[in-house]
Enzyme design. Structure first.
Site, PDB file in Angstrom:
ATOM      1  N   GLY A   1       0.834  -1.209   0.000  1.00  0.00           N
ATOM      2  CA  GLY A   1       0.000   0.000   0.000  1.00  0.00           C
ATOM      3  C   GLY A   1       0.860   1.247   0.000  1.00  0.00           C
ATOM      4  O   GLY A   1       1.840   1.316   0.741  1.00  0.00           O
TER       5      GLY A   1
ATOM      6  N   ALA B   1      15.420  10.690  -0.824  1.00  0.00           N
ATOM      7  CA  ALA B   1      16.576  10.577   0.068  1.00  0.00           C
ATOM      8  C   ALA B   1      17.512   9.459  -0.396  1.00  0.00           C
ATOM      9  O   ALA B   1      18.743   9.607  -0.356  1.00  0.00           O
ATOM     10  CB  ALA B   1      16.098  10.317   1.495  1.00  0.00           C
TER      11      ALA B   1
ATOM     12  N   ARG C   1       0.648  -4.796  -5.638  1.00  0.00           N
ATOM     13  CA  ARG C   1       0.668  -6.052  -4.899  1.00  0.00           C
ATOM     14  C   ARG C   1       0.980  -7.077  -5.988  1.00  0.00           C
ATOM     15  O   ARG C   1       0.356  -7.085  -7.043  1.00  0.00           O
ATOM     16  CB  ARG C   1      -0.687  -6.344  -4.270  1.00  0.00           C
TER      17      ARG C   1
ATOM     18  N   ASP D   1       5.255  -5.018   5.974  1.00  0.00           N
ATOM     19  CA  ASP D   1       5.819  -6.329   6.353  1.00  0.00           C
ATOM     20  C   ASP D   1       5.722  -7.357   5.220  1.00  0.00           C
ATOM     21  O   ASP D   1       6.616  -8.189   5.061  1.00  0.00           O
ATOM     22  CB  ASP D   1       5.200  -6.843   7.653  1.00  0.00           C
ATOM     23  N   GLY D   2       4.655  -7.282   4.423  1.00  0.00           N
ATOM     24  CA  GLY D   2       4.548  -8.193   3.275  1.00  0.00           C
ATOM     25  C   GLY D   2       5.726  -7.994   2.328  1.00  0.00           C
ATOM     26  O   GLY D   2       6.384  -8.957   1.902  1.00  0.00           O
TER      27      GLY D   2
ATOM     28  N   THR E   1       4.295   2.488   5.517  1.00  0.00           N
ATOM     29  CA  THR E   1       2.899   2.043   5.586  1.00  0.00           C
ATOM     30  C   THR E   1       2.173   2.929   6.583  1.00  0.00           C
ATOM     31  O   THR E   1       2.765   3.335   7.587  1.00  0.00           O
ATOM     32  CB  THR E   1       2.778   0.564   6.030  1.00  0.00           C
TER      33      THR E   1
ATOM     34  N   ASP F   1      -0.027   1.955   8.521  1.00  0.00           N
ATOM     35  CA  ASP F   1      -0.546   1.134   9.631  1.00  0.00           C
ATOM     36  C   ASP F   1       0.259   1.231  10.926  1.00  0.00           C
ATOM     37  O   ASP F   1      -0.251   0.932  11.999  1.00  0.00           O
ATOM     38  CB  ASP F   1      -0.617  -0.340   9.215  1.00  0.00           C
TER      39      ASP F   1
ATOM     40  N   ASP G   1       2.421  -0.723  12.106  1.00  0.00           N
ATOM     41  CA  ASP G   1       2.415  -2.008  12.831  1.00  0.00           C
ATOM     42  C   ASP G   1       3.737  -2.764  12.705  1.00  0.00           C
ATOM     43  O   ASP G   1       3.807  -3.935  13.060  1.00  0.00           O
ATOM     44  CB  ASP G   1       1.267  -2.890  12.302  1.00  0.00           C
TER      45      ASP G   1
ATOM     46  N   ARG H   1      -5.362  -2.235   8.718  1.00  0.00           N
ATOM     47  CA  ARG H   1      -5.308  -3.692   8.505  1.00  0.00           C
ATOM     48  C   ARG H   1      -5.698  -4.411   9.794  1.00  0.00           C
ATOM     49  O   ARG H   1      -6.849  -4.363  10.171  1.00  0.00           O
ATOM     50  CB  ARG H   1      -3.916  -4.114   8.005  1.00  0.00           C
TER      51      ARG H   1
ATOM     52  N   GLU I   1     -16.042   9.117  21.831  1.00  0.00           N
ATOM     53  CA  GLU I   1     -16.742   8.543  22.984  1.00  0.00           C
ATOM     54  C   GLU I   1     -16.388   7.077  23.182  1.00  0.00           C
ATOM     55  O   GLU I   1     -16.430   6.560  24.298  1.00  0.00           O
ATOM     56  CB  GLU I   1     -18.262   8.699  22.823  1.00  0.00           C
TER      57      GLU I   1
ATOM     58  N   ARG J   1     -25.145   7.097  12.012  1.00  0.00           N
ATOM     59  CA  ARG J   1     -24.595   7.207  10.650  1.00  0.00           C
ATOM     60  C   ARG J   1     -23.238   6.517  10.642  1.00  0.00           C
ATOM     61  O   ARG J   1     -22.562   6.427  11.674  1.00  0.00           O
ATOM     62  CB  ARG J   1     -24.378   8.667  10.240  1.00  0.00           C
TER      63      ARG J   1
ATOM     64  N   GLN K   1      -7.124   8.224   3.764  1.00  0.00           N
ATOM     65  CA  GLN K   1      -6.072   8.162   4.800  1.00  0.00           C
ATOM     66  C   GLN K   1      -4.705   7.851   4.199  1.00  0.00           C
ATOM     67  O   GLN K   1      -3.679   8.029   4.847  1.00  0.00           O
ATOM     68  CB  GLN K   1      -6.408   7.081   5.838  1.00  0.00           C
TER      69      GLN K   1
HETATM   70  P1  ADP Z   1       2.772  -4.443   2.597  1.00  0.00           P
HETATM   71  O1  ADP Z   1       4.178  -4.489   2.145  1.00  0.00           O
HETATM   72  O2  ADP Z   1       2.232  -3.041   2.669  1.00  0.00           O
HETATM   73  O3  ADP Z   1       2.543  -5.250   3.857  1.00  0.00           O
HETATM   74  P2  ADP Z   1       1.533  -6.601   1.072  1.00  0.00           P
HETATM   75  O4  ADP Z   1       1.290  -7.481   2.244  1.00  0.00           O
HETATM   76  O5  ADP Z   1       0.469  -6.489   0.040  1.00  0.00           O
HETATM   77  O6  ADP Z   1       1.855  -5.096   1.476  1.00  0.00           O
HETATM   78  O7  ADP Z   1       2.865  -7.134   0.365  1.00  0.00           O
HETATM   79  C1  ADP Z   1       3.385  -6.431  -0.756  1.00  0.00           C
HETATM   80  C2  ADP Z   1       3.983  -7.425  -1.696  1.00  0.00           C
HETATM   81  O8  ADP Z   1       5.064  -8.118  -1.069  1.00  0.00           O
HETATM   82  C3  ADP Z   1       3.053  -8.545  -2.171  1.00  0.00           C
HETATM   83  O9  ADP Z   1       2.192  -8.143  -3.193  1.00  0.00           O
HETATM   84  C4  ADP Z   1       4.078  -9.558  -2.659  1.00  0.00           C
HETATM   85  O10 ADP Z   1       4.592  -9.163  -3.916  1.00  0.00           O
HETATM   86  C5  ADP Z   1       5.188  -9.415  -1.624  1.00  0.00           C
HETATM   87  N1  ADP Z   1       5.017 -10.443  -0.595  1.00  0.00           N
HETATM   88  C6  ADP Z   1       4.138 -10.454   0.434  1.00  0.00           C
HETATM   89  N2  ADP Z   1       4.219 -11.590   1.141  1.00  0.00           N
HETATM   90  C7  ADP Z   1       5.182 -12.348   0.545  1.00  0.00           C
HETATM   91  C8  ADP Z   1       5.741 -13.645   0.799  1.00  0.00           C
HETATM   92  N3  ADP Z   1       5.312 -14.414   1.796  1.00  0.00           N
HETATM   93  N4  ADP Z   1       6.705 -14.081  -0.042  1.00  0.00           N
HETATM   94  C9  ADP Z   1       7.137 -13.318  -1.061  1.00  0.00           C
HETATM   95  N5  ADP Z   1       6.656 -12.092  -1.348  1.00  0.00           N
HETATM   96  C10 ADP Z   1       5.693 -11.604  -0.568  1.00  0.00           C
HETATM   97  O1  F6P Z   2      -1.517  -1.491   4.572  1.00  0.00           O
HETATM   98  C1  F6P Z   2      -2.115  -0.275   4.249  1.00  0.00           C
HETATM   99  C2  F6P Z   2      -3.614  -0.453   4.075  1.00  0.00           C
HETATM  100  O2  F6P Z   2      -4.181   0.812   3.741  1.00  0.00           O
HETATM  101  C3  F6P Z   2      -4.338  -1.049   5.279  1.00  0.00           C
HETATM  102  O3  F6P Z   2      -4.561  -0.130   6.305  1.00  0.00           O
HETATM  103  C4  F6P Z   2      -5.592  -1.563   4.614  1.00  0.00           C
HETATM  104  O4  F6P Z   2      -6.117  -2.651   5.339  1.00  0.00           O
HETATM  105  C5  F6P Z   2      -5.097  -2.030   3.269  1.00  0.00           C
HETATM  106  O5  F6P Z   2      -3.890  -1.343   3.013  1.00  0.00           O
HETATM  107  C6  F6P Z   2      -6.070  -1.760   2.148  1.00  0.00           C
HETATM  108  O6  F6P Z   2      -5.558  -2.310   1.007  1.00  0.00           O
HETATM  109  P1  F6P Z   2      -6.144  -2.045  -0.457  1.00  0.00           P
HETATM  110  O7  F6P Z   2      -5.724  -0.677  -0.863  1.00  0.00           O
HETATM  111  O8  F6P Z   2      -5.503  -3.093  -1.290  1.00  0.00           O
HETATM  112  O9  F6P Z   2      -7.633  -2.144  -0.353  1.00  0.00           O
END
Ligand code: ADP
Ligand code: F6P
Length: 326
Positions: free
Chosen positions: A14, A25, A75, A106-107, A129, A131, A133, A175, A191, A250, A258
């Site tokens: 994301g 940088a 992704r 982290d992905g 990111t 998030d 996290d 997330r 609240e 609502r 965001q």
């Molecule tokens: P973020 O980096 O924001 O956490 P994603 O979880 O979508 O976002 O991961 C981004 C990209 O990283 C994925 O589309 C994929 O290309 C790569 N990736 C994620 N998990 C793995 C994995 N287990 N092994 C290899 N590549 C990964």
């Molecule tokens: O990781 C960033 C984030 O915006 C999360 O907060 C949210 O869950 C996710 O990406 C949304 O992903 P997408 O843009 O693929 O709907």
């Protein structure tokens, strides 16, 4: 180890405000250090499709204040396949890229970790990111801008809530993490707050809203983090309405607003420092690590740890937010 002459940089996952400042940088530090820089478009997808462009100092002019990422992001699920990653490494070698900086969550670091382990290819990461996290840094690039966006949106909703005696359920991103929700709640005097890390309960939420009403509060804001056990803000609002039919409710889902917008000062500063440190780390022979900032100091965390562990929300902050809204 092979001397690094040319580095690649990509943004993955994301997008987050401040990614452009990080790219800038990385590029400017690399050029200062006498390196060549290749920008890789669309994250890991661009590695596979050889979407490479030479980056000069002027390539990153005027992007420091822009949201999104000039390199675009994606992704790329096929990157989970080892054979696909082998093609990515081949393509980098063919383009003379000796090392890589990955800006993402982290992905993205999971993919980066595998490139280092399987192919001994030097990679370092920068946490980008909204998030917040990711383990190994106090803040991720984009988080500060995202919470400021959420706060200003909730402030606006509060005007309508007050004018029309409405309880608003506002869903924020994150997330599976409650950082955005918790900070937004504390900063807007919400609240009630629901975060994935703390089990929720509709009956206590309703009881709490009733208690607030008895104190002559005629409106309210409930911040709902996506990914919680009670469902989405739409589902939660429906359950509350069932139990409290006289309440005017609502729902607003803040969604991708965001993720956009000009990065805050904090995000730009963090991006600048981490971008600089990422290039220095590669030149120092580091690989397989994410560069973060902990208590004001640069911290290197192995990708494996950055992927498997998570920053924890401050539960005290949750309690304080609750007490201050009583
Ligand atoms: P973020 O980096 O924001 O956490 P994603 O979880 O979508 O976002 O991961 C981004 C990209 O990283 C994925 O589309 C994929 O290309 C790569 N990736 C994620 N998990 C793995 C994995 N287990 N092994 C290899 N590549 C990964
Ligand atoms: O990781 C960033 C984030 O915006 C999360 O907060 C949210 O869950 C996710 O990406 C949304 O992903 P997408 O843009 O693929 O709907």
């Amino acid at each position: 180890m092979k001397k690094i002459k040319r580095i690649g940089v990509l943004t993955s996952g994301g997008d987050a405000p401040g990614m452009n400042a990080a790219i800038r940088a990385v590029v400017r530090t690399a050029i200062y250090e006498g390196l060549e820089v290749v920008g890789i478009m669309r994250g890991y997808s661009g590695l596979l499709e050889k979407q490479f462009m030479t980056m000069k100092s002027h390539s990153v002019s005027k992007i420091i204040s822009q949201g999104g990422t000039m390199l675009k992001s994606s992704r790329c699920p096929e990157f989970k396949d080892r054979k696909v990653r082998a093609v990515a490494v081949e393509n980098m070698k063919e383009a003379g890229i000796d090392a890589l900086v990955v800006i993402g969550g982290d992905g993205s670091f999971r993919g980066a970790d595998l490139l280092c382990r399987e192919f001994d290819f030097p990679v370092v990461g920068i946490p980008g990111t909204i998030d917040n996290d990711i383990y190994g840094t106090d803040f991720t690039i984009g988080f500060d801008t995202a919470i400021n966006t959420a706060v200003s949106a909730v402030d606006k909703l509060r005007d309508t809530a007050d004018s029309h005696n409405i309880v608003f359920f506002v869903e924020v991103m994150g997330r599976d993490a409650g950082f955005i929700a918790l900070n937004t709640a504390l900063a807007t005097g919400a609240e009630a707050t629901l975060v994935p890390e703390i089990p929720g309960d509709i009956d206590s939420l309703c009881g709490y809203l009733e208690q607030e009403r008895r104190k002559n509060k005629t409106s309210g804001i409930v911040i709902v983090a996506e990914g919680g056990d009670l469902g989405s803000a739409v589902e939660i609002a429906a359950k509350v309405k069932e139990k409290l039919p006289n309440y005017e409710t609502r729902v607003t889902t803040l969604g991708h607003i965001q993720r956009g917008g000009s990065p805050s000062c904090n995000d730009r500063v963090l991006a600048g420092l981490l971008g600089y440190e990422s290039v220095k780390a590669l030149l120092d022979g580091k690989s397989g690590v994410m560069i973060g900032q902990v208590n004001g100091y640069v911290a290197f965390t192995p990708f494996e740890e950055a992927c498997t562990r998570h920053n924890e929300i401050n539960k005290k902050q949750y309690e304080v937010s609750h007490i201050l809204s009583l």
